[in-house]
Design a protein around this motif. Structure first.
Motif, mmCIF file in Angstrom:
data_model
loop_
_atom_site.group_PDB
_atom_site.id
_atom_site.type_symbol
_atom_site.label_atom_id
_atom_site.label_comp_id
_atom_site.label_asym_id
_atom_site.label_seq_id
_atom_site.Cartn_x
_atom_site.Cartn_y
_atom_site.Cartn_z
ATOM 1 N N ILE B 41 -16.735 -13.118 5.051
ATOM 2 C CA ILE B 41 -16.018 -12.085 5.807
ATOM 3 C C ILE B 41 -16.957 -11.389 6.780
ATOM 4 O O ILE B 41 -16.666 -11.246 7.979
ATOM 5 N N ASN B 42 -18.124 -10.987 6.271
ATOM 6 C CA ASN B 42 -19.072 -10.278 7.129
ATOM 7 C C ASN B 42 -19.529 -11.142 8.300
ATOM 8 O O ASN B 42 -19.662 -10.665 9.434
ATOM 9 N N HIS B 43 -19.705 -12.418 8.027
ATOM 10 C CA HIS B 43 -20.112 -13.350 9.080
ATOM 11 C C HIS B 43 -19.036 -13.414 10.171
ATOM 12 O O HIS B 43 -19.325 -13.346 11.365
ATOM 13 N N LYS B 44 -17.795 -13.492 9.714
ATOM 14 C CA LYS B 44 -16.666 -13.586 10.638
ATOM 15 C C LYS B 44 -16.544 -12.311 11.488
ATOM 16 O O LYS B 44 -16.341 -12.380 12.697
ATOM 17 N N THR B 48 -16.696 -11.428 16.019
ATOM 18 C CA THR B 48 -15.775 -10.681 16.896
ATOM 19 C C THR B 48 -15.487 -9.321 16.260
ATOM 20 O O THR B 48 -14.410 -9.103 15.712
ATOM 21 N N PRO B 49 -16.465 -8.415 16.366
ATOM 22 C CA PRO B 49 -16.306 -7.123 15.686
ATOM 23 C C PRO B 49 -15.104 -6.322 16.195
ATOM 24 O O PRO B 49 -14.428 -5.669 15.403
ATOM 25 N N GLU B 50 -14.812 -6.419 17.472
ATOM 26 C CA GLU B 50 -13.716 -5.626 18.025
ATOM 27 C C GLU B 50 -12.365 -6.064 17.442
ATOM 28 O O GLU B 50 -11.506 -5.262 17.148
ATOM 29 N N PHE B 51 -12.222 -7.370 17.326
ATOM 30 C CA PHE B 51 -10.946 -7.906 16.832
ATOM 31 C C PHE B 51 -10.661 -7.430 15.413
ATOM 32 O O PHE B 51 -9.526 -7.143 15.045
ATOM 33 N N LEU B 79 -14.035 -5.113 -2.184
ATOM 34 C CA LEU B 79 -14.939 -5.803 -1.251
ATOM 35 C C LEU B 79 -14.376 -5.772 0.179
ATOM 36 O O LEU B 79 -15.088 -5.503 1.136
ATOM 37 N N ILE B 80 -13.072 -6.028 0.298
ATOM 38 C CA ILE B 80 -12.472 -6.070 1.637
ATOM 39 C C ILE B 80 -12.400 -4.657 2.224
ATOM 40 O O ILE B 80 -12.661 -4.450 3.421
ATOM 41 N N ARG B 81 -12.082 -3.682 1.365
ATOM 42 C CA ARG B 81 -11.973 -2.311 1.861
ATOM 43 C C ARG B 81 -13.328 -1.783 2.327
ATOM 44 O O ARG B 81 -13.372 -0.860 3.139
ATOM 45 N N ALA B 82 -14.403 -2.381 1.825
ATOM 46 C CA ALA B 82 -15.735 -1.947 2.249
ATOM 47 C C ALA B 82 -16.044 -2.416 3.673
ATOM 48 O O ALA B 82 -16.959 -1.908 4.319
ATOM 49 N N THR B 83 -15.267 -3.385 4.151
ATOM 50 C CA THR B 83 -15.485 -3.854 5.531
ATOM 51 C C THR B 83 -14.590 -3.036 6.469
ATOM 52 O O THR B 83 -14.013 -2.039 6.057
ATOM 53 N N THR B 84 -14.444 -3.510 7.700
ATOM 54 C CA THR B 84 -13.583 -2.784 8.644
ATOM 55 C C THR B 84 -12.126 -3.211 8.522
ATOM 56 O O THR B 84 -11.274 -2.767 9.272
ATOM 57 N N LEU B 85 -11.852 -4.119 7.588
ATOM 58 C CA LEU B 85 -10.480 -4.616 7.436
ATOM 59 C C LEU B 85 -9.652 -3.713 6.528
ATOM 60 O O LEU B 85 -10.194 -3.050 5.638
ATOM 61 N N ILE B 86 -8.362 -3.658 6.794
ATOM 62 C CA ILE B 86 -7.462 -2.842 5.966
ATOM 63 C C ILE B 86 -6.452 -3.763 5.297
ATOM 64 O O ILE B 86 -5.513 -4.246 5.947
ATOM 65 N N PRO B 87 -6.634 -4.061 4.032
ATOM 66 C CA PRO B 87 -5.659 -4.936 3.371
ATOM 67 C C PRO B 87 -4.311 -4.228 3.220
ATOM 68 O O PRO B 87 -4.262 -3.070 2.803
ATOM 69 N N ILE B 88 -3.259 -4.900 3.603
ATOM 70 C CA ILE B 88 -1.931 -4.261 3.508
ATOM 71 C C ILE B 88 -0.950 -5.035 2.640
ATOM 72 O O ILE B 88 0.068 -4.510 2.237
ATOM 73 N N ILE B 144 -12.417 -18.563 4.926
ATOM 74 C CA ILE B 144 -11.517 -17.619 5.577
ATOM 75 C C ILE B 144 -11.036 -18.177 6.894
ATOM 76 O O ILE B 144 -11.786 -18.778 7.634
ATOM 77 N N ARG B 145 -9.778 -18.016 7.144
ATOM 78 C CA ARG B 145 -9.343 -18.223 8.519
ATOM 79 C C ARG B 145 -8.184 -17.270 8.783
ATOM 80 O O ARG B 145 -7.583 -16.727 7.859
ATOM 81 N N THR B 146 -7.921 -17.082 10.013
ATOM 82 C CA THR B 146 -6.905 -16.076 10.323
ATOM 83 C C THR B 146 -5.582 -16.742 10.599
ATOM 84 O O THR B 146 -5.513 -17.898 10.972
ATOM 85 N N ASP B 147 -4.542 -15.972 10.432
ATOM 86 C CA ASP B 147 -3.201 -16.466 10.644
ATOM 87 C C ASP B 147 -2.979 -16.859 12.096
ATOM 88 O O ASP B 147 -2.191 -17.716 12.412
#
Lengths: 270, 262
Positions: B41-44, B48-51, B79-88, B144-147
């Protein structure tokens, strides 16, 4: 619940109004309470063919605009008490029709009529669209020539995609082919498309072939639906069409060339 | 939709419920190894930090559930919440995992609902049946890959039509288009893949409209007004008259349309 039948074609002048008049009279004569509605607002003709033009007071647009009640506008036929005519307005245009207005009228008529015939105007614009939108069955009137067949084909596409049944994903409109102004002699000479040619392009359930006949014009001028002329070939063709529509299996006639003067075998016991 | 009741009729509308849609990337988890997931996740995100900044994500653990690999969902969420991602939302979890997700403020997205939504997007309001085979190719081996990528990748959808295509109608298929009736003159059928017509083809047929040059047109009775493959077209007058009314296939060879009897 009434069965709503639209008589349509796309192209003009193929015999929609003649057909509407004949089949509504035919169904009424068989004892079914029938209403026939002229959707050709601005080019009102059905009342002429039905011979009730002098009795028109209110019309379809008056009813839509709540200027008259449905019962005030319906004209009872003098020859058959099961038949009622709702004329079009001659002084307006098709924009006066609304989907809600037409829907309301058809709903009200459905309560005490068995069949409602919608006489569609030519074209594929608003008037034609509203005439076919609520239909359960479609009588596609086609002449045996390429332009008419092409327009009917286009109309069939619209019936299959833009009707209420299509939009609500219900059972599609039942489509029937009425081939009018057919002349076996001219087919033989190669001047006219044959029944098979038309069927190859349209692949529809053929309800009947109406021969080219002088009796149609005479009947129209006299204000009598041609089906009442039981001696005429066209009148008999429409009578067959009614029987077939009501589920009687009758062989097709008027497709082959016939010797003139032999149509006097009256088969109707009325 | 205003929700004015008599009690609050003097006030302005306070809330409104409206239906809205948005696209959300999904993280598809292929491994139960949390450190590996965290690294990926961190690598990804670094790429593209902005995305990924405050981006909502859907967590898809369908893969693990089918393989019956157990996953510590609570730790994964942390773990995911510690990144910039917001799991919904969570998709494809077991009953227990769903319970936990609901408690943690995630909603549960059922796979069936996703498939239905995909189907309805493809539905065209005429009488054709959409036979959908939503094939999602799974080539990416990264955990990991995105939708997003999934949407763009090949969703091969063939369409089967059983009623005649009438004059003036237009049909489009993102995959192959199979017509089990005739196509009238003045109708237009288009496909990103191949076109099959089991009947007379009298209208226009355009295969490979997105540039797929290996697309072909097959029909049992060719009387077409126009045929085109990947933009290379011919009209009736250019067609070999001996091929009229015959079962043919049409394909592209060196930028030339070849019509061959079947």
């Amino acid at each position: 619940m009434a069965r709503i039948i639209v008589v349509t074609s796309g192209k003009g002048g193929v015999g929609k109004t003649t057909t509407s008049a004949a089949i509504s009279m035919g169904l009424a004569k068989k004892g079914h309470k029938t209403a026939v509605i002229d959707f050709d607002v601005g080019l009102r003709n059905l009342d002429l063919i039905m011979g009730c033009e002098r009795r028109v007071i209110y019309d379809l647009v008056n009813v839509i605009n709540n200027e008259a009640s449905l019962n005030q506008a319906l004209i009872k036929d003098k020859r058959c008490d099961k038949l009622y005519i709702l004329p079009a307005s001659q002084t307006r245009d098709k924009d006066a029709l609304t989907l809600e207005g037409v829907g309301k009228i058809l709903e009200a008529l459905s309560e005490d009529f068995e069949y409602i015939i919608c006489d569609s105007p030519a074209g594929i614009e608003k008037g034609a669209h509203l005439a076919m939108y609520f239909a359960d069955d479609a009588f596609v009137v086609t002449n045996p020539e390429v332009a008419s067949v092409r327009d009917s084909d286009r109309m069939l596409g619209i019936l299959a995609s833009k009707s209420r049944r299509a939009e609500n994903n219900e059972e599609p409109i039942r489509e029937y082919l009425l081939l009018s102004r057919y002349s076996p002699e001219r087919v033989k000479l190669g001047e006219m498309l044959s029944v098979e040619d038309v069927q190859e392009i349209l692949s529809l359930n053929l309800l009947g072939v109406i021969p080219e006949s002088k009796s149609v014009l005479n009947a129209s001028n006299a204000g009598t639906p041609v089906i009442l002329d039981e001696k005429s070939d066209a009148g008999q063709a429409y009578a067959d069409i009614i029987d077939r529509y009501l589920g009687v299996n009758k062989p097709h006639r008027f497709i082959e060339e016939e010797k003139k003067g032999l149509f006097n075998k009256l088969f109707r016991g009325k | 939709m205003s929700t004015d009741s008599s009690a609050i009729s003097t006030q302005k509308t306070v809330i409104e419920f409206k239906s809205s849609t948005f696209v959300v990337p999904a993280i598809i988890i292929h491994s139960a190894d949390l450190t590996q997931i965290g690294d990926s996740i961190n690598h990804k995100i670094k790429q593209t930090p902005e995305f990924f900044k405050n981006s909502p994500v859907l967590i898809d653990i369908q893969n693990l559930s089918t393989k019956q690999v157990s996953l510590n969902l609570a730790s994964l969420l942390k773990l995911i919440r510690a990144t910039t991602l917001i799991p919904i939302a969570l998709r494809g979890g077991t009953a227990e995992q769903n319970q936990l997700a609901l408690k943690s403020g995630l909603f549960i997205q059922s796979l069936q609902a996703t498939l239905d939504a995909d189907k309805s997007l493809q539905a065209i309001p005429t009488m054709q049946h959409t036979v959908s085979a939503v094939i999602i190719t799974d080539t990416a081996h990264s955990p990991i890959r995105t939708d997003r990528r999934k949407v763009k990748s090949s969703a091969a959808i063939s369409k089967i039509v059983t009623s005649p295509v009438r004059s003036g109608q237009r049909l489009y298929s993102e995959g192959d288009l199979i017509i089990m009736a005739h196509v009238s003159a003045g109708a237009e059928i288009m496909a990103e893949g191949n076109i099959h017509v089991y009947g007379s083809l009298r209208g226009r047929a355009l295969a490979g409209v997105m540039g797929k040059t290996e697309s072909r047109i097959f029909c049992t009775d060719c009387q077409a007004e126009l045929i085109s493959i990947a933009g290379n077209y011919k009209v009736t007058d250019d067609l070999d008259p001996t091929m009229q009314h015959k079962p043919v296939q049409i394909y592209l060879q060196d930028q030339a349309l070849i019509i061959k009897e079947l």
